[in-house]
Design a protein around this motif. Structure first.
Motif, short mmCIF file in Angstrom:
data_model
loop_
_atom_site.label_atom_id
_atom_site.label_comp_id
_atom_site.label_asym_id
_atom_site.label_seq_id
_atom_site.Cartn_x
_atom_site.Cartn_y
_atom_site.Cartn_z
N ALA A 1 48.46 22.19 45.79
CA ALA A 1 47.10 21.85 45.52
C ALA A 1 46.95 21.77 44.01
CB ALA A 1 45.92 22.59 46.00
N GLY A 2 47.61 22.71 43.18
CA GLY A 2 47.52 22.66 41.93
C GLY A 2 46.26 23.53 41.10
N PRO A 3 46.40 23.89 39.99
CA PRO A 3 45.25 24.65 39.29
C PRO A 3 43.96 23.71 39.33
CG PRO A 3 47.19 24.84 37.98
CD PRO A 3 47.66 23.82 39.25
N ALA A 4 43.81 22.41 39.23
CA ALA A 4 43.02 21.65 38.98
C ALA A 4 41.88 21.79 40.48
CB ALA A 4 43.23 20.36 38.79
N SER A 5 42.53 21.91 41.62
CA SER A 5 42.04 21.98 42.87
C SER A 5 41.26 23.39 42.83
CB SER A 5 43.04 21.63 44.02
OG SER A 5 42.41 22.08 45.11
N LEU A 6 42.10 24.40 42.55
CA LEU A 6 41.83 25.80 42.65
C LEU A 6 40.55 25.99 41.70
CD1 LEU A 6 44.99 27.30 43.42
CD2 LEU A 6 43.12 27.69 44.89
N ALA A 7 40.43 25.26 40.58
CA ALA A 7 39.38 25.33 39.81
C ALA A 7 38.18 24.98 40.53
CB ALA A 7 39.61 24.63 38.25
N ARG A 8 37.90 24.44 41.58
CA ARG A 8 36.90 23.81 42.09
C ARG A 8 36.65 24.76 43.48
NH1 ARG A 8 38.56 17.99 43.14
NH2 ARG A 8 36.45 17.60 44.11
N TRP A 9 37.10 25.91 43.39
CA TRP A 9 36.69 26.67 44.51
C TRP A 9 35.71 27.62 44.05
CZ3 TRP A 9 41.28 29.15 47.98
CH2 TRP A 9 42.21 27.98 48.35
N THR A 10 34.75 28.19 44.79
CA THR A 10 33.95 29.33 44.58
C THR A 10 33.89 30.23 45.35
OG1 THR A 10 32.13 27.76 43.33
CG2 THR A 10 31.36 29.88 44.25
N LEU A 11 34.26 31.56 45.18
CA LEU A 11 34.44 32.63 46.22
C LEU A 11 33.00 33.63 46.24
CD1 LEU A 11 38.26 33.61 45.28
CD2 LEU A 11 37.40 31.76 46.87
N GLY A 12 32.90 34.08 47.34
CA GLY A 12 31.86 35.12 47.46
C GLY A 12 32.50 36.17 48.55
N PHE A 13 31.63 37.32 48.71
CA PHE A 13 32.02 38.34 49.55
C PHE A 13 30.87 38.34 50.69
CE2 PHE A 13 34.28 38.82 45.74
CZ PHE A 13 35.70 38.86 46.24
N CYS A 14 31.45 38.49 52.07
CA CYS A 14 30.54 38.71 53.35
C CYS A 14 30.18 40.08 53.29
CB CYS A 14 31.35 38.37 54.40
SG CYS A 14 31.98 36.63 54.46
N ASP A 15 30.52 41.05 52.68
CA ASP A 15 29.72 42.28 52.44
C ASP A 15 30.76 42.99 51.38
OD1 ASP A 15 31.98 42.97 53.97
OD2 ASP A 15 30.98 44.79 54.91
N GLU A 16 30.05 44.00 50.83
CA GLU A 16 30.79 44.80 49.76
C GLU A 16 30.04 46.25 49.66
OE1 GLU A 16 33.37 45.82 48.13
OE2 GLU A 16 33.32 44.08 46.55
N ARG A 17 31.10 47.11 49.50
CA ARG A 17 30.93 48.52 49.36
C ARG A 17 30.31 48.82 47.94
NH1 ARG A 17 36.18 48.88 51.99
NH2 ARG A 17 35.92 48.38 54.16
N LEU A 18 29.26 49.66 47.98
CA LEU A 18 28.62 49.95 46.58
C LEU A 18 29.53 51.04 45.79
CD1 LEU A 18 26.13 48.83 44.84
CD2 LEU A 18 25.02 50.91 45.55
N VAL A 19 30.73 50.62 45.15
CA VAL A 19 31.50 51.56 44.71
C VAL A 19 32.05 50.83 43.23
CG1 VAL A 19 32.08 52.80 46.69
CG2 VAL A 19 33.27 51.08 46.12
N PRO A 20 32.26 51.53 42.44
CA PRO A 20 33.10 50.66 41.21
C PRO A 20 34.28 49.67 41.63
CG PRO A 20 32.85 53.01 40.75
CD PRO A 20 32.45 52.97 42.15
N PHE A 21 34.38 48.66 40.85
CA PHE A 21 35.51 47.66 41.27
C PHE A 21 36.81 48.63 41.29
CE2 PHE A 21 32.55 44.03 39.64
CZ PHE A 21 32.08 43.87 40.87
N GLU A 22 36.98 49.48 40.30
CA GLU A 22 38.15 50.15 40.30
C GLU A 22 38.38 51.24 41.39
OE1 GLU A 22 36.84 48.31 36.62
OE2 GLU A 22 36.01 50.20 38.02
N HIS A 23 37.31 51.47 42.51
CA HIS A 23 37.76 52.21 43.66
C HIS A 23 38.15 51.52 44.65
CE1 HIS A 23 36.06 54.76 46.78
NE2 HIS A 23 35.86 55.45 45.99
N ALA A 24 39.18 52.43 45.55
CA ALA A 24 39.86 51.92 46.50
C ALA A 24 39.08 51.17 47.49
CB ALA A 24 40.89 53.16 47.03
N GLU A 25 37.87 51.54 47.82
CA GLU A 25 37.13 50.85 48.65
C GLU A 25 36.32 49.61 48.35
OE1 GLU A 25 36.72 51.40 51.77
OE2 GLU A 25 37.26 53.73 51.97
N SER A 26 36.61 49.07 47.25
CA SER A 26 35.96 47.87 46.80
C SER A 26 36.61 46.80 47.23
CB SER A 26 35.75 47.89 45.15
OG SER A 26 35.48 46.83 44.40
N THR A 27 36.00 45.86 47.88
CA THR A 27 36.47 44.71 48.65
C THR A 27 36.85 43.78 47.41
OG1 THR A 27 35.21 44.72 50.64
CG2 THR A 27 36.43 42.77 50.07
#
Length: 258
Positions: free
Chosen positions: A65-91
């Motif tokens: 699809a190429g970078p131009a297509s992927l530039a139009r993606w928006t990603l979110g998370f259905c849930d997330e653990r309240l830990v720092p992003f560097e933590h092994a449990e961070s989705t």
């Protein structure tokens, strides 16, 4: 009670074949959404084994699809653990390391929690970010949500018999007493899950077989959380491997690339 959403159950001979088909489905959904000029593709991700599955399959599937297509993606998370992003449990942290590092997707395209906030404020902050990203929607409408299911029937951070199953006003809710560690999490609520255009559940392994039979075949008076996901106007799909589907007697489609 509303009629159940039409569902498609697909069974694959292995998690590898399932993963390859899941990646193709994501790319196909994105292409459909991006056919109109100026449109975008909104994808909600879940953690657990889905991280490694998508990291293994999605970069190659999305490359044509190429970078131009992927530039139009928006990603979110259905849930997330309240830990720092560097933590092994961070989705998000796991996706950042294993998947997003392989895709031309910028940080500005990814909606994340602020893990430095207390859990109630983190939920409010994430809801505010979603409302900004989905302006015009009273409830955010994702093009595709990819959900997992636990051996207890939970999905996102919505657990059996938990009060959050009754939440109808908030689009994002905090949870401080998750039965599965870590205890503090932020989760999308059922109104958001059921507003999506397509929801796909992914489950693999024999350990999921008994709970899947309950979710997909039993009419329980107190349905399990995953059974409450019934998109009001969208599609509902289940991608299972043979081990997870071994107790099912309902009709399903068998897939094999062999």
């Amino acid at each position: 009670m509303a009629a159940p959403a039409p569902r498609l159950i697909s069974v694959f001979s292995s998690p590898q074949e399932l993963g390859a088909s899941l990646a193709q489905l994501v790319v196909q959904q994105a292409a459909c959404c991006l056919a109109d000029a100026g449109a975008r593709f909104t994808l909600g991700l879940s953690g657990g084994s889905l991280v490694s599955m998508l990291a293994r399959e999605l970069p190659a599937a999305a490359a044509p699809a190429g970078p131009a297509s992927l530039a139009r993606w928006t990603l979110g998370f259905c849930d997330e653990r309240l830990v720092p992003f560097e933590h092994a449990e961070s989705t998000y942290g796991l996706y950042r390391t294993h998947l997003l590092s392989k895709l031309p997707i910028f940080d500005s395209q990814v909606i994340t929690i602020n893990p430095a906030l207390p859990v109630e404020e983190a939920a409010e902050d994430y809801a505010k970010k979603l409302r900004q990203a989905f302006q015009g929607d009273s409830i955010p409408v994702f093009d595709l949500l990819i959900l997992g299911v636990g051996p207890d029937g939970h999905t996102c951070s919505l657990f059996p018999d938990h009060p959050l199953l009754q939440e109808r006003e908030k689009i994002v809710a905090p949870i401080s007493d998750s039965p599965k560690p870590p205890p503090q999490r932020v989760t999308l609520t059922l109104p958001v899950l059921n507003a999506a255009r397509t929801v796909i559940f992914v489950a693999t392994g024999e350990g999921k077989a008994a709970i899947l039979k309950r979710i997909l075949e039993d009419k329980e008076e107190n349905p399990l959380p995953a059974a409450l996901v019934q998109p009001s106007a969208g599609k509902l799909c289940w991608f299972l491997d043979e081990a997870a589907a071994r107790l099912l007697t309902v009709p399903f489609e068998k897939h094999s690339t062999l």
